[in-house]
Design a protein around this motif. Structure first.
Motif, PDB file in Angstrom:
ATOM      1  N   GLN A  40       0.321  -1.307  -0.158  1.00 59.71           N
ATOM      2  CA  GLN A  40       0.230   0.145  -0.239  1.00 59.71           C
ATOM      3  C   GLN A  40       0.731   1.488   0.311  1.00 59.71           C
ATOM      4  O   GLN A  40       0.541   1.747  -0.648  1.00 59.71           O
ATOM      5  N   ARG A  41       2.019   1.635   0.805  1.00 60.89           N
ATOM      6  CA  ARG A  41       3.309   2.328   0.345  1.00 60.89           C
ATOM      7  C   ARG A  41       3.070   2.540  -0.684  1.00 60.89           C
ATOM      8  O   ARG A  41       3.906   3.877  -1.104  1.00 60.89           O
ATOM      9  N   GLN A  42       3.678   1.447  -1.353  1.00 54.09           N
ATOM     10  CA  GLN A  42       4.336   1.538  -2.838  1.00 54.09           C
ATOM     11  C   GLN A  42       3.503   2.269  -3.631  1.00 54.09           C
ATOM     12  O   GLN A  42       4.158   2.643  -4.416  1.00 54.09           O
ATOM     13  N   ALA A  43       2.294   2.047  -3.385  1.00 54.68           N
ATOM     14  CA  ALA A  43       1.802   2.107  -3.988  1.00 54.68           C
ATOM     15  C   ALA A  43       0.889   3.720  -4.252  1.00 54.68           C
ATOM     16  O   ALA A  43       0.984   4.491  -5.304  1.00 54.68           O
ATOM     17  N   SER A  44       0.933   4.198  -3.223  1.00 56.08           N
ATOM     18  CA  SER A  44       1.137   5.318  -2.025  1.00 56.08           C
ATOM     19  C   SER A  44       2.566   6.664  -3.138  1.00 56.08           C
ATOM     20  O   SER A  44       1.501   7.435  -3.998  1.00 56.08           O
ATOM     21  N   LEU A  45       3.287   5.598  -3.273  1.00 51.94           N
ATOM     22  CA  LEU A  45       4.611   6.190  -4.103  1.00 51.94           C
ATOM     23  C   LEU A  45       4.403   6.683  -5.538  1.00 51.94           C
ATOM     24  O   LEU A  45       4.873   7.208  -6.280  1.00 51.94           O
ATOM     25  N   ASN A  46       3.794   5.114  -5.979  1.00 54.73           N
ATOM     26  CA  ASN A  46       3.947   5.263  -7.513  1.00 54.73           C
ATOM     27  C   ASN A  46       2.663   5.899  -8.015  1.00 54.73           C
ATOM     28  O   ASN A  46       3.399   6.691  -8.286  1.00 54.73           O
ATOM     29  N   ALA A  47       2.130   6.445  -6.906  1.00 56.62           N
ATOM     30  CA  ALA A  47       0.818   6.815  -7.561  1.00 56.62           C
ATOM     31  C   ALA A  47       1.586   8.496  -7.029  1.00 56.62           C
ATOM     32  O   ALA A  47       0.674   9.245  -8.320  1.00 56.62           O
ATOM     33  N   SER A  48       2.168   9.437  -6.672  1.00 54.34           N
ATOM     34  CA  SER A  48       3.031  10.549  -5.875  1.00 54.34           C
ATOM     35  C   SER A  48       3.978  10.992  -7.392  1.00 54.34           C
ATOM     36  O   SER A  48       3.661  11.450  -8.102  1.00 54.34           O
ATOM     37  N   ALA A  49       4.625   9.853  -7.969  1.00 44.71           N
ATOM     38  CA  ALA A  49       5.954   9.172  -8.806  1.00 44.71           C
ATOM     39  C   ALA A  49       5.007   9.351  -9.860  1.00 44.71           C
ATOM     40  O   ALA A  49       5.374  10.668 -11.331  1.00 44.71           O
ATOM     41  N   ALA A  50       4.098   8.512 -10.720  1.00 46.47           N
ATOM     42  CA  ALA A  50       3.774   9.202 -11.422  1.00 46.47           C
ATOM     43  C   ALA A  50       2.791  10.819 -11.239  1.00 46.47           C
ATOM     44  O   ALA A  50       2.517  10.558 -13.198  1.00 46.47           O
ATOM     45  N   LYS A  51       2.286  11.121 -10.800  1.00 44.84           N
ATOM     46  CA  LYS A  51       1.396  12.183 -10.786  1.00 44.84           C
ATOM     47  C   LYS A  51       2.803  13.548 -11.030  1.00 44.84           C
ATOM     48  O   LYS A  51       2.423  14.241 -11.889  1.00 44.84           O
ATOM     49  N   ARG A  52       4.105  13.282 -10.887  1.00 46.34           N
ATOM     50  CA  ARG A  52       4.670  14.453 -10.980  1.00 46.34           C
ATOM     51  C   ARG A  52       5.523  14.056 -12.658  1.00 46.34           C
ATOM     52  O   ARG A  52       6.281  15.165 -13.180  1.00 46.34           O
ATOM     53  N   PHE A  53       5.644  13.089 -12.877  1.00 47.28           N
ATOM     54  CA  PHE A  53       5.422  12.546 -14.252  1.00 47.28           C
ATOM     55  C   PHE A  53       4.599  13.220 -15.237  1.00 47.28           C
ATOM     56  O   PHE A  53       5.229  13.580 -16.368  1.00 47.28           O
ATOM     57  N   ILE A  54       3.692  12.887 -15.067  1.00 45.42           N
ATOM     58  CA  ILE A  54       2.369  13.389 -15.143  1.00 45.42           C
ATOM     59  C   ILE A  54       2.420  15.459 -15.725  1.00 45.42           C
ATOM     60  O   ILE A  54       2.314  15.383 -16.276  1.00 45.42           O
ATOM     61  N   VAL A  55       3.219  15.570 -14.543  1.00 47.53           N
ATOM     62  CA  VAL A  55       2.776  17.447 -14.212  1.00 47.53           C
ATOM     63  C   VAL A  55       4.033  17.851 -15.354  1.00 47.53           C
ATOM     64  O   VAL A  55       4.029  18.468 -15.773  1.00 47.53           O
ATOM     65  N   HIS A  56       5.088  17.380 -15.330  1.00 47.83           N
ATOM     66  CA  HIS A  56       6.339  17.175 -16.010  1.00 47.83           C
ATOM     67  C   HIS A  56       6.245  16.947 -17.405  1.00 47.83           C
ATOM     68  O   HIS A  56       6.732  18.266 -17.928  1.00 47.83           O
ATOM     69  N   ALA A  57       5.692  16.301 -17.624  1.00 48.54           N
ATOM     70  CA  ALA A  57       5.168  16.085 -19.393  1.00 48.54           C
ATOM     71  C   ALA A  57       4.181  16.759 -19.228  1.00 48.54           C
ATOM     72  O   ALA A  57       4.007  17.071 -20.919  1.00 48.54           O
ATOM     73  N   LEU A  58       3.560  17.799 -19.267  1.00 53.19           N
ATOM     74  CA  LEU A  58       2.171  18.770 -19.079  1.00 53.19           C
ATOM     75  C   LEU A  58       2.914  20.268 -19.436  1.00 53.19           C
ATOM     76  O   LEU A  58       2.026  20.532 -19.521  1.00 53.19           O
ATOM     77  N   GLY A  59       4.352  19.528 -18.540  1.00 52.44           N
ATOM     78  CA  GLY A  59       4.603  21.510 -18.395  1.00 52.44           C
ATOM     79  C   GLY A  59       4.855  21.872 -17.534  1.00 52.44           C
ATOM     80  O   GLY A  59       4.669  23.547 -17.459  1.00 52.44           O
ATOM     81  N   GLY A  60       4.715  21.169 -16.518  1.00 54.11           N
ATOM     82  CA  GLY A  60       4.844  21.659 -15.285  1.00 54.11           C
ATOM     83  C   GLY A  60       3.303  22.223 -14.897  1.00 54.11           C
ATOM     84  O   GLY A  60       2.279  22.591 -15.170  1.00 54.11           O
ATOM     85  N   PRO A  61       3.523  22.354 -13.341  1.00 53.36           N
ATOM     86  CA  PRO A  61       2.084  23.436 -12.687  1.00 53.36           C
ATOM     87  C   PRO A  61       2.099  24.184 -12.563  1.00 53.36           C
ATOM     88  O   PRO A  61       2.715  25.562 -13.279  1.00 53.36           O
ATOM     89  N   SER A  62       0.429  25.022 -12.629  1.00 56.87           N
ATOM     90  CA  SER A  62       0.225  25.994 -13.575  1.00 56.87           C
ATOM     91  C   SER A  62      -0.126  27.052 -12.131  1.00 56.87           C
ATOM     92  O   SER A  62      -0.064  26.781 -11.580  1.00 56.87           O
ATOM     93  N   GLY A  63      -0.064  28.253 -12.968  1.00 55.13           N
ATOM     94  CA  GLY A  63       0.076  29.411 -11.943  1.00 55.13           C
ATOM     95  C   GLY A  63       1.133  29.704 -10.873  1.00 55.13           C
ATOM     96  O   GLY A  63       1.654  29.465 -11.874  1.00 55.13           O
ATOM     97  N   SER A  64       0.877  29.659  -9.626  1.00 57.55           N
ATOM     98  CA  SER A  64       2.168  30.673  -9.526  1.00 57.55           C
ATOM     99  C   SER A  64       2.602  29.518  -8.961  1.00 57.55           C
ATOM    100  O   SER A  64       4.411  29.846  -8.954  1.00 57.55           O
ATOM    101  N   ASP A  65       2.583  28.077  -9.062  1.00 52.09           N
ATOM    102  CA  ASP A  65       3.442  27.457  -8.467  1.00 52.09           C
ATOM    103  C   ASP A  65       4.572  26.865  -9.741  1.00 52.09           C
ATOM    104  O   ASP A  65       5.576  26.694  -9.937  1.00 52.09           O
ATOM    105  N   ALA A  66       4.006  27.892 -11.052  1.00 57.24           N
ATOM    106  CA  ALA A  66       4.559  27.404 -11.671  1.00 57.24           C
ATOM    107  C   ALA A  66       5.905  28.016 -12.198  1.00 57.24           C
ATOM    108  O   ALA A  66       7.454  28.351 -12.554  1.00 57.24           O
ATOM    109  N   SER A  67       6.567  29.437 -11.799  1.00 57.27           N
ATOM    110  CA  SER A  67       7.032  30.399 -12.099  1.00 57.27           C
ATOM    111  C   SER A  67       7.687  30.287 -10.579  1.00 57.27           C
ATOM    112  O   SER A  67       9.359  30.633 -10.955  1.00 57.27           O
ATOM    113  N   ALA A  68       7.118  29.617  -9.279  1.00 60.34           N
ATOM    114  CA  ALA A  68       8.541  28.571  -8.179  1.00 60.34           C
ATOM    115  C   ALA A  68       8.397  27.539  -9.184  1.00 60.34           C
ATOM    116  O   ALA A  68      10.299  27.855  -8.674  1.00 60.34           O
ATOM    117  N   GLY A  69       8.013  26.792  -9.698  1.00 58.18           N
ATOM    118  CA  GLY A  69       8.574  25.565 -10.214  1.00 58.18           C
ATOM    119  C   GLY A  69       9.905  26.132 -11.399  1.00 58.18           C
ATOM    120  O   GLY A  69      10.869  25.458 -10.824  1.00 58.18           O
TER     121      GLY A  69
END
Length: 157
Positions: A99-128
């Motif tokens: 279960q812990r591994q699945a939650s880590l995999n889900a958060s890693a997948a979310k990061r991959f998707i966010v980076h593949a789509l060009g980063g987070p939007s809004g104020s997070d984009a400029s900070a990132g």
């Protein structure tokens, strides 16, 4: 009887009364109701707890009656139940790790998707973008985010 023996007997009697009350409560409720909503591992734990308790009480009964219990089959049954308790504990720990591994995999997948789509939007984009760009993002933040000035690029003074 000596005072310490009488005290031990009184404690034992109170403990036995508590056990009898708990057993009565278990007997009142249908077994299917007790185990109905439990996940499989919890149901197995409940079954093992009841089996271990019953066999331990029987072992205590043998001891109180003066029956030799060194080679009694109840000891083998207690060992068998302990083995199953260890197996359920191992399965439970494995399930928690999965279960812990699945939650880590889900958060890693979310990061991959966010980076593949060009980063987070809004104020997070400029900070990132500023955090990873050389120069601290003084000029790159405004050019990379058209219309994204609501986050505060800092160059409008």
């Amino acid at each position: 009887l000596p005072a310490e023996v009488a005290s031990a007997v009184a404690n034992f009697e109170r403990g036995l009364g508590d056990i009898e009350e708990r057993v009565r409560r278990l007997q009142r409720a249908p077994w299917a109701e007790l185990c109905g909503g439990l996940p499989p591992l919890e149901s197995a734990r409940l079954h093992l707890m009841v089996a271990y308790t019953i066999n331990t009480l029987f072992y205590m009964y043998l001891k109180t009656q003066g029956i030799p219990s060194a080679n009694h089959p109840v000891l083998a049954e207690l060992e068998r139940i302990k083995g199953y308790i260890r197996k359920v504990r191992a399965a439970s720990q494995e399930a928690e790790a999965n279960q812990r591994q699945a939650s880590l995999n889900a958060s890693a997948a979310k990061r991959f998707i966010v980076h593949a789509l060009g980063g987070p939007s809004g104020s997070d984009a400029s900070a990132g973008a500023g955090g990873g760009a050389p120069g601290g993002g003084e000029g790159g933040g405004d050019a990379a985010a058209p219309g994204g000035e609501s986050g505060g690029g800092g160059s409008d003074g």
